[in-house]
Enzyme design. Structure first.
Site, PDB file in Angstrom:
ATOM      1  N   ASN A  91       4.742 121.617  70.365  1.00 41.81           N
ATOM      2  CA  ASN A  91       5.423 120.337  70.451  1.00 41.81           C
ATOM      3  C   ASN A  91       6.329 120.218  69.210  1.00 41.81           C
ATOM      4  OD1 ASN A  91       6.086 117.645  71.210  1.00 41.81           O
ATOM      5  ND2 ASN A  91       4.114 117.511  72.257  1.00 41.81           N
ATOM      6  N   CYS A 133      -0.903 112.935  71.002  1.00 37.01           N
ATOM      7  CA  CYS A 133      -0.971 111.488  71.154  1.00 37.01           C
ATOM      8  C   CYS A 133      -1.769 110.928  69.979  1.00 37.01           C
ATOM      9  CB  CYS A 133      -1.631 111.132  72.477  1.00 37.01           C
ATOM     10  SG  CYS A 133      -3.178 111.992  72.746  1.00 37.01           S
TER      11      CYS A 133
HETATM   12  C1  LIG Z   1      14.066 114.277  73.817  1.00 35.84           C
HETATM   13  C2  LIG Z   1      12.728 114.973  73.868  1.00 35.84           C
HETATM   14  C3  LIG Z   1      11.678 114.408  74.592  1.00 35.84           C
HETATM   15  C4  LIG Z   1      10.444 115.046  74.651  1.00 35.84           C
HETATM   16  N1  LIG Z   1       9.442 114.493  75.403  1.00 35.84           N
HETATM   17  C5  LIG Z   1       8.247 115.137  75.514  1.00 35.84           C
HETATM   18  C6  LIG Z   1       7.227 114.630  76.361  1.00 35.84           C
HETATM   19  O1  LIG Z   1       7.387 113.617  77.048  1.00 35.84           O
HETATM   20  N2  LIG Z   1       6.044 115.307  76.423  1.00 35.84           N
HETATM   21  C7  LIG Z   1       5.818 116.462  75.713  1.00 35.84           C
HETATM   22  O2  LIG Z   1       4.730 117.045  75.831  1.00 35.84           O
HETATM   23  N3  LIG Z   1       6.789 116.976  74.920  1.00 35.84           N
HETATM   24  C8  LIG Z   1       7.980 116.352  74.808  1.00 35.84           C
HETATM   25  N4  LIG Z   1       8.978 116.892  74.025  1.00 35.84           N
HETATM   26  C9  LIG Z   1       8.733 118.149  73.293  1.00 35.84           C
HETATM   27  C10 LIG Z   1       9.277 119.341  74.079  1.00 35.84           C
HETATM   28  O3  LIG Z   1       8.631 119.469  75.325  1.00 35.84           O
HETATM   29  C11 LIG Z   1       9.113 120.655  73.276  1.00 35.84           C
HETATM   30  O4  LIG Z   1       7.744 120.897  73.036  1.00 35.84           O
HETATM   31  C12 LIG Z   1       9.861 120.623  71.938  1.00 35.84           C
HETATM   32  O5  LIG Z   1      11.074 119.913  72.047  1.00 35.84           O
HETATM   33  C13 LIG Z   1      10.147 122.034  71.399  1.00 35.84           C
HETATM   34  O6  LIG Z   1      11.030 122.729  72.241  1.00 35.84           O
HETATM   35  P1  LIG Z   1      12.637 122.803  71.991  1.00 35.84           P
HETATM   36  O7  LIG Z   1      12.830 123.059  70.533  1.00 35.84           O
HETATM   37  O8  LIG Z   1      13.083 123.940  72.852  1.00 35.84           O
HETATM   38  O9  LIG Z   1      13.205 121.499  72.435  1.00 35.84           O
HETATM   39  C14 LIG Z   1      10.242 116.271  73.953  1.00 35.84           C
HETATM   40  C15 LIG Z   1      11.292 116.842  73.224  1.00 35.84           C
HETATM   41  C16 LIG Z   1      12.529 116.202  73.179  1.00 35.84           C
HETATM   42  C17 LIG Z   1      13.657 116.857  72.404  1.00 35.84           C
END
Ligand SMILES: Cc1cc2nc3c(=O)[nH]c(=O)nc-3n(C[C@H](O)[C@H](O)[C@H](O)COP(=O)(O)O)c2cc1C
Length: 311
Positions: free
Chosen positions: A199, A132
């Site tokens: 993240n 954040c």
């Molecule tokens: C559309 C979208 C929304 C996300 N919203 C959040 C969120 O609200 N809070 C958070 O901690 N991470 C959020 N993330 C990050 C994911 O939780 C994760 O850490 C990140 O996408 C890496 O994983 P991945 O490559 O498997 O998607 C978001 C990711 C995406 C793609």
């Protein structure tokens, strides 16, 4: 065929298998009910919750990239009140293990969210998203730094959440740092029960016809298979440096990807934007891990954790 013990203990949260979903990619669980029984996951991690509802950034807020996506959703969410009243009953009725991801603009916001979630039975563990904006950073209005980039602030936020709840507290960190072990050790020192890595990686895309950024927010977070090698290396680094466990995420599309993270030292994994491509990606990942264990004569998933062979 012998049964495999898939149960793990993630900083005091018992999960029947090591697979959850990444916050923000799985709504509040019910959105995926048509595809599989979400209670079969080790845990359901819900979208970041804030004290007040947030509408997020204006569109466009998603851009496809080679092997991934950029998003600038802006932490849109229903807010804690609507979550407790309208979203939680489904998860409780299904007997899901719930990791509630929280987001705010001060340590007090995080403490208030954690306290309410525990008091109203809204979570079995708290995941504090520290990606954040850092309010002490004068640059913040121009895309300034994140709390997770400042170990001393990670300590302040983690201590605030820990003081507010007896639930297991996971601190979700940002990969946008030179050395992930610095904020990870800060979280551990402040009492975190686990860290969640990673993240999204900050990036941008420009439309060459209009010469404008393709996201209204200009910059966004990169996720998907493109970030997996970066995530794996950070998880490996953190797992070796920490006593507390790591919940790993970043480009996990299938069981083989997840097993790489377990071998690198993760205690559990989260499937993120893979669920957008295949809504059953998370449960298929859990099933694939079990098959792998059977095939390799592994009786207990815990044998796999950190078992990468480096000569
Ligand atoms: C559309 C979208 C929304 C996300 N919203 C959040 C969120 O609200 N809070 C958070 O901690 N991470 C959020 N993330 C990050 C994911 O939780 C994760 O850490 C990140 O996408 C890496 O994983 P991945 O490559 O498997 O998607 C978001 C990711 C995406 C793609």
């Amino acid at each position: 065929m012998t049964t495999v013990n898939l149960q793990i203990d993630l900083g005091g949260l018992i999960m029947k298998n090591p697979v959850t979903v990444a916050s923000g990619t799985f709504g509040y669980g019910a959105e995926y009910a048509d595809y599989f029984d979400v209670s079969r996951l080790g845990a359901v991690t819900v979208k970041s919750l804030s004290l007040e509802p947030r509408s997020g950034n204006p569109p466009p807020r998603i851009v496809e990239t080679p092997a991934g996506m950029l998003n600038a959703i802006g932490l849109q969410n229903v807010g804690i009140d609507v979550y407790l009243k309208e979203k939680l009953p489904y998860l409780r009725e299904k007997k899901c293990v719930i990791i509630a991801n929280i987001y705010g603009s001060s340590p007090d916001d995080y403490a208030a969210l954690a306290q309410r979630l525990e008091a109203e039975g809204g979570a079995d563990a708290i995941e504090a998203n520290l990606s954040c904006p850092n309010v002490h950073d004068a640059q913040q209005t121009r895309g300034g730094s994140l709390v997770a980039q400042h170990p001393e602030q990670v300590v302040r936020y983690t201590e605030a959440v820990k003081a507010a709840t007896t639930l297991p507290v996971f601190i979700k960190l940002s990969p946008n740092v030179a050395d992930i072990t610095a904020p990870a050790l800060a979280a551990q020192e402040a009492g975190a029960d686990a860290v969640s890595l990673i993240n999204t990686l900050i990036g941008m895309a420009i439309d060459t016809e209009t010469r404008k950024p393709r996201l209204s927010n200009i910059v966004g977070g990169l996720s998907g298979p493109a970030i997996r090698p970066v995530a794996l290396k950070m998880v490996w680094d953190a797992a070796r440096a920490l006593r507390i466990p790591v919940l790993a995420m970043g480009g996990i599309m299938c069981a083989d990807d997840a097993i790489q993270f377990l071998l690198a030292g993760a205690r559990a994994v989260a499937v993120g934007c893979a669920s957008f491509r295949r809504p059953d990606a998370a449960i298929k990942t859990a099933q694939g891990i079990e098959l792998y264990c059977r095939k390799h004569g592994i009786a207990d998933i815990n044998e796999l954790i950190g078992a990468v062979e480096i000569s």
